[in-house]
Design a protein around this motif. Structure first.
Motif, mmCIF file in Angstrom:
data_model
loop_
_atom_site.group_PDB
_atom_site.id
_atom_site.type_symbol
_atom_site.label_atom_id
_atom_site.label_comp_id
_atom_site.label_asym_id
_atom_site.label_seq_id
_atom_site.Cartn_x
_atom_site.Cartn_y
_atom_site.Cartn_z
ATOM 1 N N PRO A 122 0.819 -1.222 0.000
ATOM 2 C CA PRO A 122 0.000 0.000 0.000
ATOM 3 C C PRO A 122 0.854 1.273 0.000
ATOM 4 C CG PRO A 122 0.045 -0.966 2.191
ATOM 5 C CD PRO A 122 0.748 -1.935 1.298
ATOM 6 N N ILE A 123 0.309 2.293 -0.705
ATOM 7 C CA ILE A 123 0.982 3.590 -0.782
ATOM 8 C C ILE A 123 -0.030 4.657 -0.388
ATOM 9 C CG2 ILE A 123 2.283 5.181 -2.243
ATOM 10 C CD1 ILE A 123 2.722 2.798 -4.191
ATOM 11 N N LYS A 124 0.194 5.292 0.756
ATOM 12 C CA LYS A 124 -0.727 6.328 1.233
ATOM 13 C C LYS A 124 -0.031 7.684 1.363
ATOM 14 C CE LYS A 124 -1.843 3.875 4.949
ATOM 15 N NZ LYS A 124 -1.273 2.532 4.722
ATOM 16 N N ASN A 125 1.296 7.677 1.449
ATOM 17 C CA ASN A 125 2.055 8.896 1.671
ATOM 18 C C ASN A 125 2.598 9.426 0.337
ATOM 19 O OD1 ASN A 125 4.537 10.521 2.142
ATOM 20 N ND2 ASN A 125 4.148 10.080 4.300
ATOM 21 N N PRO A 126 2.247 10.657 -0.057
ATOM 22 C CA PRO A 126 2.719 11.205 -1.356
ATOM 23 C C PRO A 126 4.243 11.234 -1.478
ATOM 24 C CG PRO A 126 0.979 12.590 -0.424
ATOM 25 C CD PRO A 126 1.361 11.607 0.644
ATOM 26 N N GLY A 127 4.941 11.490 -0.356
ATOM 27 C CA GLY A 127 6.402 11.511 -0.401
ATOM 28 C C GLY A 127 6.982 10.158 -0.737
ATOM 29 N N TYR A 128 6.430 9.099 -0.132
ATOM 30 C CA TYR A 128 6.896 7.744 -0.421
ATOM 31 C C TYR A 128 6.508 7.335 -1.845
ATOM 32 C CZ TYR A 128 7.781 7.423 4.599
ATOM 33 O OH TYR A 128 8.240 7.642 5.878
ATOM 34 N N GLU A 129 5.368 7.804 -2.317
ATOM 35 C CA GLU A 129 4.966 7.516 -3.698
ATOM 36 C C GLU A 129 5.988 8.076 -4.675
ATOM 37 O OE1 GLU A 129 1.441 8.778 -6.807
ATOM 38 O OE2 GLU A 129 0.867 8.321 -4.735
ATOM 39 N N THR A 130 6.502 9.276 -4.396
ATOM 40 C CA THR A 130 7.529 9.890 -5.249
ATOM 41 C C THR A 130 8.791 9.034 -5.279
ATOM 42 O OG1 THR A 130 6.689 12.110 -4.773
ATOM 43 C CG2 THR A 130 8.963 11.946 -5.572
ATOM 44 N N LEU A 131 9.185 8.500 -4.116
ATOM 45 C CA LEU A 131 10.379 7.650 -4.050
ATOM 46 C C LEU A 131 10.175 6.352 -4.823
ATOM 47 C CD1 LEU A 131 11.251 8.166 -0.274
ATOM 48 C CD2 LEU A 131 12.453 9.143 -2.238
ATOM 49 N N ILE A 132 8.976 5.765 -4.721
ATOM 50 C CA ILE A 132 8.678 4.523 -5.447
ATOM 51 C C ILE A 132 8.700 4.787 -6.952
ATOM 52 C CG2 ILE A 132 6.843 2.835 -5.933
ATOM 53 C CD1 ILE A 132 6.110 3.077 -2.909
ATOM 54 N N LYS A 133 8.164 5.903 -7.363
ATOM 55 C CA LYS A 133 8.203 6.259 -8.787
ATOM 56 C C LYS A 133 9.653 6.355 -9.271
ATOM 57 C CE LYS A 133 3.841 8.831 -9.221
ATOM 58 N NZ LYS A 133 3.240 10.173 -9.418
ATOM 59 N N ASN A 134 10.513 6.937 -8.454
ATOM 60 C CA ASN A 134 11.921 7.066 -8.837
ATOM 61 C C ASN A 134 12.593 5.705 -8.964
ATOM 62 O OD1 ASN A 134 14.416 8.671 -9.239
ATOM 63 N ND2 ASN A 134 15.024 7.709 -7.303
ATOM 64 N N ILE A 135 12.310 4.799 -8.011
ATOM 65 C CA ILE A 135 12.887 3.452 -8.063
ATOM 66 C C ILE A 135 12.435 2.725 -9.325
ATOM 67 C CG2 ILE A 135 12.868 1.184 -6.940
ATOM 68 C CD1 ILE A 135 12.652 2.742 -4.244
ATOM 69 N N LEU A 136 11.137 2.842 -9.652
ATOM 70 C CA LEU A 136 10.612 2.197 -10.863
ATOM 71 C C LEU A 136 11.225 2.812 -12.120
ATOM 72 C CD1 LEU A 136 6.860 1.946 -9.801
ATOM 73 C CD2 LEU A 136 8.399 0.014 -10.213
ATOM 74 N N LYS A 137 11.368 4.118 -12.133
ATOM 75 C CA LYS A 137 11.936 4.807 -13.294
ATOM 76 C C LYS A 137 13.380 4.391 -13.536
ATOM 77 C CE LYS A 137 12.975 9.474 -15.005
ATOM 78 N NZ LYS A 137 12.934 10.927 -14.679
ATOM 79 N N LYS A 138 14.127 4.129 -12.455
ATOM 80 C CA LYS A 138 15.552 3.807 -12.577
ATOM 81 C C LYS A 138 15.799 2.295 -12.726
ATOM 82 C CE LYS A 138 16.575 8.124 -12.076
ATOM 83 N NZ LYS A 138 16.847 8.770 -10.800
ATOM 84 N N SER A 139 14.735 1.508 -12.858
ATOM 85 C CA SER A 139 14.885 0.047 -12.971
ATOM 86 C C SER A 139 14.988 -0.375 -14.429
ATOM 87 C CB SER A 139 13.698 -0.659 -12.304
ATOM 88 O OG SER A 139 13.681 -0.393 -10.915
ATOM 89 N N ASP A 140 16.015 -1.160 -14.725
ATOM 90 C CA ASP A 140 16.214 -1.645 -16.095
ATOM 91 C C ASP A 140 15.319 -2.834 -16.414
ATOM 92 O OD1 ASP A 140 18.445 0.097 -16.936
ATOM 93 O OD2 ASP A 140 19.536 -0.928 -15.337
ATOM 94 N N ASP A 141 15.085 -3.683 -15.419
ATOM 95 C CA ASP A 141 14.282 -4.890 -15.619
ATOM 96 C C ASP A 141 13.346 -5.039 -14.418
ATOM 97 O OD1 ASP A 141 16.048 -6.075 -17.907
ATOM 98 O OD2 ASP A 141 17.452 -5.744 -16.254
ATOM 99 N N ALA A 142 12.216 -5.691 -14.632
ATOM 100 C CA ALA A 142 11.302 -5.907 -13.507
ATOM 101 C C ALA A 142 10.324 -7.028 -13.815
ATOM 102 C CB ALA A 142 10.530 -4.626 -13.188
ATOM 103 N N PHE A 143 10.018 -7.803 -12.789
ATOM 104 C CA PHE A 143 8.805 -8.609 -12.815
ATOM 105 C C PHE A 143 8.166 -8.501 -11.443
ATOM 106 C CE2 PHE A 143 11.603 -11.832 -11.005
ATOM 107 C CZ PHE A 143 10.773 -12.572 -10.170
ATOM 108 N N PHE A 144 6.839 -8.558 -11.423
ATOM 109 C CA PHE A 144 6.087 -8.331 -10.208
ATOM 110 C C PHE A 144 5.390 -9.618 -9.779
ATOM 111 C CE2 PHE A 144 6.657 -4.429 -12.525
ATOM 112 C CZ PHE A 144 7.117 -3.550 -11.546
ATOM 113 N N ARG A 145 4.957 -9.651 -8.538
ATOM 114 C CA ARG A 145 4.452 -10.912 -7.985
ATOM 115 C C ARG A 145 2.968 -11.146 -8.250
ATOM 116 N NH1 ARG A 145 4.966 -9.638 -1.491
ATOM 117 N NH2 ARG A 145 3.186 -8.243 -1.279
ATOM 118 N N ASP A 146 2.301 -10.171 -8.878
ATOM 119 C CA ASP A 146 0.878 -10.353 -9.217
ATOM 120 C C ASP A 146 0.499 -9.338 -10.280
ATOM 121 O OD1 ASP A 146 -0.474 -7.902 -7.668
ATOM 122 O OD2 ASP A 146 1.028 -8.799 -6.342
ATOM 123 N N GLU A 147 -0.599 -9.585 -10.947
ATOM 124 C CA GLU A 147 -1.023 -8.747 -12.064
ATOM 125 C C GLU A 147 -1.376 -7.334 -11.606
ATOM 126 O OE1 GLU A 147 -4.072 -8.962 -15.914
ATOM 127 O OE2 GLU A 147 -4.213 -10.444 -14.296
#
Length: 497
Positions: free
Chosen positions: A324-349
């Motif tokens: 869960p993401i409820k804090n806008p500041g943490y959402e910004t950090l998660i967006k940055n991590i996703l943006k800087k990721s070269d490869d990804a797979f997630f555990r559910d659709e």
């Protein structure tokens, strides 16, 4: 018998433990000693008026004393416990939420599971600082328990109650000041920037990565996190048997004990105090399982991904959830991590879809949680279906609700607890002696709540406990899986249950 200081009282307690003298005599000594503890005048008056010291040998004894004095507003007791092999597992970290307890370690733990249990008790005692005068001792025990290898040297508490502990107390106060001003995050930012000045290298393909740094929630790990880590190691070793795995850790001492438990020799880096020079040979940074969710630790993980991106080091998301993401500041950090990721797979659709919504622009793959892959391999290797003898048992892996998942966690937790009590009572009634319930812990560290404390709360509201088996000990990941495999039914909670 009057004693003149806390040191002398501890000597009395430990001597009485060895000689089996009645604890009542010790309690009287504790009540009498409080007037002569070396403190300033105002604190002496406060202690002599409002505080009592008890030597106790069980958690039930503490609860009884607290219950008998619940209407006495001036009752502010200190409980001193001499921990030995016979009573250590009778004390849980939940006790420290409503009681001031000084644990004195009086034996050498000879298993990783014992060390993990003691680590929780002393780490929480140290970090919550309800007794500043004993903080150095708690710290030294934590340090001794988490030493790599099997040789543990137990600190002598009398040595660490001296005036030398004052310097340590000042150090702790200074650390609290630094935390308030976000010192460690600022420090990592500067170190990361200086490291990137040394230039960028050519990014390696996944198959060519020889040194992988795994980051995430390690250092507070559940059994599921350990399974994820082992599956990640398996996945990379299948491609390169000589791959080197390192891990960032929120609490390195816990991760060192996990190393011993899972039989690995993983290099551990403290997340908030990363040395980028020590990471110069890293080829890949991987967020290794668990969810991308609200947490202050995202500050450091986001900086790590920034550093890797600027240095030309490959990055990936390995089987994570999102939210869960409820804090806008943490959402910004998660967006940055996703943006800087070269490869990804997630555990559910759903997580893959949320990642796209948060700005991940590459192909969004999803598969099962990595923990499932590890458990499946373990099952094929260790459980022969034709030899499996199911017990007529139900195993539970139930956990308390926490604020990360709900803003009304406490209220929802009470409702859930009542539902669990009703379900277990009904289940036992309907099965009429034909089935028992084993209540197993999936998480036993105090960060994130120790499942054993939660099951104890549930059991206290159930009348028929003859067929209930709440596990008080810590189980290794492998022992936990073995217990689950022998049961007929399971009642899990959370994703990794």
């Amino acid at each position: 018998m009057a004693v003149s200081s806390l040191k002398q009282l501890l000597k009395v307690l430990l001597e009485n433990e060895r000689n089996n003298i009645e604890w009542q005599e010790v309690n009287e000594a504790g009540l009498n000693c409080i007037n002569s503890i070396s403190l300033n005048k105002s604190n002496q008056e406060k202690l002599s008026s409002h505080e009592y010291i008890f030597g106790v040998s069980s958690q039930e004894e503490i609860q009884k004393i607290l219950s008998e004095n619940k209407d006495n507003e001036s009752f502010n007791p200190t409980f001193i416990v001499s921990l030995n092999k016979g009573n250590a597992y009778n004390f849980g970290t939940g006790l420290l939420d409503h009681a001031k307890v000084l644990f004195v370690l009086n034996f050498i733990p000879d298993s990783v599971e014992e060390r993990l249990h003691l680590f929780g008790l002393f780490h929480k005692s140290y970090l919550e600082r309800k007794m500043w005068s004993t903080a150095l001792y708690n710290y030294k025990v934590v340090e001794a328990i988490t030493v790599e290898g099997l040789n543990v040297e137990i600190p002598n508490i009398l040595k660490y109650l001296s005036t030398n502990s004052k310097l340590f107390q000042y150090k702790m106060i200074w650390e609290l000041v630094l935390k308030k001003f976000n010192y460690w995050h600022r420090k990592i930012k500067i170190k990361s920037s200086l490291s990137t000045l040394l230039g960028k290298r050519k990014k390696k393909e996944l198959k060519d990565c020889k040194h992988v740094l795994v980051t995430g929630w390690y250092g507070t790990e559940t059994a599921g996190d350990k399974a994820i880590l082992l599956e990640l190691i398996n996945a990379f070793r299948e491609r390169n048997k000589d791959v080197n795995i390192s891990v960032t850790s929120i609490i390195p001492g816990l991760s060192r004990l996990t190393n011993l438990e899972i039989g690995e020799d993983i290099q551990i880096f403290e997340l908030k105090n990363l040395s980028f020079n020590a990471l110069k040979n890293i080829d890949l940074v991987a967020f290794g399982g668990g969810p991308l969710m609200d947490s202050s630790q995202l500050l450091y993980i986001s900086d790590l991904y920034d550093w890797a991106y600027k240095k030309g080091i490959r990055t990936m998301i390995f089987g994570c959830g999102v939210g869960p993401i409820k804090n806008p500041g943490y959402e910004t950090l998660i967006k940055n991590i996703l943006k800087k990721s070269d490869d990804a797979f997630f555990r559910d659709e759903l997580s893959a879809s949320m990642a796209t919504g948060l700005g991940y622009q590459k192909e969004t793959l999803f598969a099962c949680d990595p923990a499932i892959g590890f458990v499946d391999k373990w099952k094929k290797k260790n459980i022969q279906s034709n030899n499996k003898e199911d017990k007529e048992n139900l195993v539970t892996l139930i956990r308390s609700q926490t604020k990360e998942y709900s803003l009304t966690a406490e209220g929802e937790g009470d409702l859930l607890k009542n539902e669990m009590v009703n379900f277990i009572t009904s289940y036992l009634d309907k099965n009429n002696g034909q089935s028992n319930i084993e209540m197993l812990p999936m998480h036993t560290f105090w960060f994130g709540n120790d499942d054993r404390d939660y099951t104890a709360q549930i059991v206290s509201h159930i009348q028929d406990t003859d067929r209930l088996s709440p596990e008080k000990n810590i189980l290794s990941l492998y022992d936990l899986l073995s217990n689950i495999a022998q049961a007929k039914w399971g009642l899990p909670m959370r994703f990794h249950g």
